[in-house]
Each structure stands twice: as structure tokens, then as C-alpha cells.
Design a protein around this motif. Sequence first.
Motif, short mmCIF file in Angstrom:
data_model
loop_
_atom_site.label_atom_id
_atom_site.label_comp_id
_atom_site.label_asym_id
_atom_site.label_seq_id
_atom_site.Cartn_x
_atom_site.Cartn_y
_atom_site.Cartn_z
N THR A 19 0.93 -1.11 0.02
CA THR A 19 0.03 0.03 -0.09
C THR A 19 0.78 1.23 0.22
OG1 THR A 19 -1.76 1.15 1.18
CG2 THR A 19 -0.31 0.10 2.66
N PRO A 20 0.27 2.27 -0.75
CA PRO A 20 -0.82 2.49 -1.44
C PRO A 20 -0.67 1.93 -3.03
CG PRO A 20 0.33 4.67 -1.51
CD PRO A 20 1.04 3.77 -0.85
N LYS A 21 -1.52 1.26 -3.46
CA LYS A 21 -1.44 0.73 -4.90
C LYS A 21 -3.17 1.38 -5.43
CE LYS A 21 -1.54 -3.57 -4.72
NZ LYS A 21 -2.03 -3.88 -3.33
N PRO A 22 -2.74 2.42 -5.86
CA PRO A 22 -4.10 3.10 -6.21
C PRO A 22 -5.16 2.37 -7.26
CG PRO A 22 -2.20 4.68 -6.42
CD PRO A 22 -1.66 3.28 -5.99
N GLY A 23 -6.22 2.34 -6.63
CA GLY A 23 -7.41 1.79 -7.26
C GLY A 23 -7.64 0.16 -6.65
N ARG A 233 -2.20 10.14 -13.86
CA ARG A 233 -2.38 10.86 -12.35
C ARG A 233 -1.51 10.12 -11.74
NH1 ARG A 233 -8.92 9.77 -11.74
NH2 ARG A 233 -8.53 10.56 -9.54
N THR A 234 -1.21 8.63 -12.16
CA THR A 234 0.10 7.89 -11.41
C THR A 234 1.34 8.57 -11.63
OG1 THR A 234 -1.50 6.24 -11.60
CG2 THR A 234 0.70 5.72 -10.82
N ARG A 235 1.61 9.17 -12.85
CA ARG A 235 2.74 9.67 -12.99
C ARG A 235 3.04 10.78 -12.27
NH1 ARG A 235 2.27 10.15 -18.69
NH2 ARG A 235 2.86 8.11 -18.80
N ALA A 236 1.85 11.52 -12.16
CA ALA A 236 2.00 12.66 -11.04
C ALA A 236 2.22 12.40 -9.68
CB ALA A 236 0.63 13.73 -11.24
N ALA A 237 1.70 11.22 -9.17
CA ALA A 237 2.55 10.74 -8.19
C ALA A 237 3.36 10.28 -7.52
CB ALA A 237 1.19 9.57 -7.65
N LEU A 238 3.91 9.53 -8.74
CA LEU A 238 5.42 9.28 -8.88
C LEU A 238 6.34 10.36 -8.79
CD1 LEU A 238 6.66 6.32 -8.82
CD2 LEU A 238 6.78 6.18 -11.20
N GLU A 239 5.92 11.31 -9.57
CA GLU A 239 6.77 12.34 -9.65
C GLU A 239 6.80 13.64 -8.34
OE1 GLU A 239 5.87 14.01 -13.55
OE2 GLU A 239 7.12 12.65 -14.42
N GLY A 240 5.75 13.31 -7.62
CA GLY A 240 5.57 14.03 -6.26
C GLY A 240 4.87 15.25 -6.24
N PRO A 244 0.35 9.76 -3.45
CA PRO A 244 -0.12 8.74 -3.87
C PRO A 244 -1.15 7.95 -2.91
CG PRO A 244 2.27 8.43 -3.63
CD PRO A 244 1.78 9.77 -3.26
N GLU A 245 -1.08 8.53 -1.43
CA GLU A 245 -2.33 7.91 -0.77
C GLU A 245 -3.79 8.67 -1.10
OE1 GLU A 245 -2.20 5.89 1.88
OE2 GLU A 245 -0.41 5.64 2.36
N THR A 246 -3.57 10.09 -1.51
CA THR A 246 -4.87 10.74 -2.12
C THR A 246 -5.27 9.97 -3.47
OG1 THR A 246 -4.19 12.78 -1.15
CG2 THR A 246 -5.77 12.99 -2.89
N LEU A 247 -4.23 9.80 -4.12
CA LEU A 247 -4.68 9.06 -5.56
C LEU A 247 -5.48 7.70 -5.31
CD1 LEU A 247 -4.51 9.03 -8.63
CD2 LEU A 247 -2.47 8.01 -8.33
N ALA A 248 -4.84 7.01 -4.26
CA ALA A 248 -5.28 5.61 -3.96
C ALA A 248 -7.06 5.76 -3.59
CB ALA A 248 -4.46 5.00 -2.89
N ASP A 249 -7.22 6.75 -2.88
CA ASP A 249 -8.58 6.80 -2.17
C ASP A 249 -9.37 7.48 -3.24
OD1 ASP A 249 -7.74 6.46 0.18
OD2 ASP A 249 -7.35 8.26 0.95
N GLU A 250 -8.92 8.26 -4.25
CA GLU A 250 -9.57 8.93 -5.37
C GLU A 250 -10.00 7.65 -6.24
OE1 GLU A 250 -7.93 13.20 -5.44
OE2 GLU A 250 -7.36 11.88 -7.02
N LEU A 251 -9.18 6.83 -6.61
CA LEU A 251 -9.51 5.84 -7.56
C LEU A 251 -10.35 4.68 -7.05
CD1 LEU A 251 -5.99 5.04 -9.45
CD2 LEU A 251 -8.03 6.87 -10.16
N VAL A 252 -10.19 4.22 -5.68
CA VAL A 252 -11.11 3.34 -5.12
C VAL A 252 -12.73 3.96 -5.06
CG1 VAL A 252 -11.78 2.46 -2.91
CG2 VAL A 252 -9.50 2.18 -3.74
N ALA A 253 -12.73 5.25 -4.91
CA ALA A 253 -14.03 5.99 -4.86
C ALA A 253 -14.60 6.05 -6.12
CB ALA A 253 -13.70 7.18 -4.31
#
Length: 279
Positions: A19-23, A233-240, A244-253
Motif C-alpha cells: 500500500t498504497p496501490k491506487p485503485g 495521474r499515477t505519473r504525477a504521484a510518482l513524480e511528487g 499517492p495515498e490521495t490518488l489511492a483513495d480517489e481511484l477506489v471512490a
Amino acid sequence: MRTTAQNAELALLLEVTGTPKPGNVDRHREYEDLRFEHFVAGAVGAQPGLRMAADGDPLGESFLRAVEGMSEQRGGNTQFGAILLELPLVAAAGRDEYTLTRDDATAVVESTTVADAANFYRAFEAVDVAVDEPPEGMEPLDVRRGGDAVPALEERGLTLADVMERSTDRDGVAAEWVDGFERVFAAADSVQDCDGPVADRAARTFLELLAEEVDTFIVTQHDRATAEETTERTRAALEGDLDPETLADELVAEGINPGTTADTVAAALFVALERGIEL
């Protein structure tokens, strides 16, 4: 020392703990109808089929047994793709005539038979799997027909490798089968090259893979545009630029599940475990 089959089961367990693994479902995030415990139960249930593959049983029979065991929980399809991606690697690692290399995993794929393809189709009767509509002219071979499609397979003499080859343009797992597991072995290198707990390394590798290439399961579940946006969006998370935690929550939602990427990570973890990565 763990056996090859135990490493295959452990890889499935480690994948879902990362974790986190978005989605994706992980130890911090679940869907209402697909929970962490379902993945744990699925991994344990798959073990007899994984052991069959390592012991030299036909790949199709091994896959069918693994999927039947995986399905013995209420969440449905937890690791169908991951098992399919792992199995040639498990066979290569477990059998005396092979070693765990891309070449030998490809040799396992090329050795598959029509009977293996038939059991692959029968596995679709054990659990619901999201798949695309078949290409024009391939309707008799629609995997959703399960065992009813076996006569068409036999009439055309299609092996499991042949079936995978016909799906590479729309299925990332099939593409790995045909391309010699290139992304799996590269991801295994990434897991081994990172520092920290293995589950955390798996999560990092997941982000790298999803930032690099669109996830075909998202394409199937949603559309190409959604998959491409998820990669951005994942590329943005990887680049800071995005947590990533926010992206993970968003994709699950949003119900966006990069399942093929998770399958790749699970198979990569198996390779890393067989190479001796320490937990």
C-alpha cells in the motif's frame, strides 16, 4: 526453505498487503463487495493448483484447480489474472527441465496444448471475469462460454498459447505470455533494487508500472481514455505532484481498478522470492 508453490502463494499475499496501490484492494482500502480478506482467502485457495504446476501437472489442469480454489470466498474474482500470469513462471521454477528465466517460461508457454486451452476456458465457469467482446469471427471462442467453447477450440486445434496470442492487443496478461514476461522480470528487478519492506517495494513498483503503461483491465472496465488519464495521474504521484495515498483513495471512490498492473506485481514478487529476496 519455502517450496516454489509456497513462494507463489506468498507472492499473491504480499501483493495485496502492499500500500498504497491506487485503485486496488490493499490492507488499508477495500471495495464494498471486494475486501482484503477475500484476497487472502483467494491466495490460500489457489495453493493446490500452484503446487500442481510446480510438480509438473498440465498447465490447464493446474490453472483450473487454482481458480476453483481461489473462488472459494465471497468476493468473486480476486486473482484470476495473477494466477494466469504466475503459472508458467511457477512451472519453469518448479520443474527439473526448466529454470526461472524468460526463455524457459516462454518454453513452458509454447508447450501448452489444446487440453490446456480447454481447461482455461472451463475456469471461467468458476468465477465471473471482466473481458472484452470477442473480435469479429471469434464469437464461438468467447471465453464467457466456458466449457461450451471447447468443441470450437478442439476443431481449430488451438493451444493455450494460441488463445493468448489472439488476445495480446487488449489484454496485458496475454501480452506478457506472448512477449516472454518482459514487464514481469523488469518489475522483479525493481522490487529487488528497492530498499525497505517487500510489500512497500511492491507498492512502489506498482506505481512505476502504472505510470509507464495503461492498464488493460481499466480499458475493459471503463474505456481507453480513463486508462490513459489514470496513467497520467499515477505519473504525477510518482513524480511528487500528487500524494499517492490521495490518488489511492480517489481511484477506489471512482471504481477504477488497475487489476492487470496488480497481476504483474504479483508475478514479479514470485520471481523475486524465487531469486531469494529476504523478508
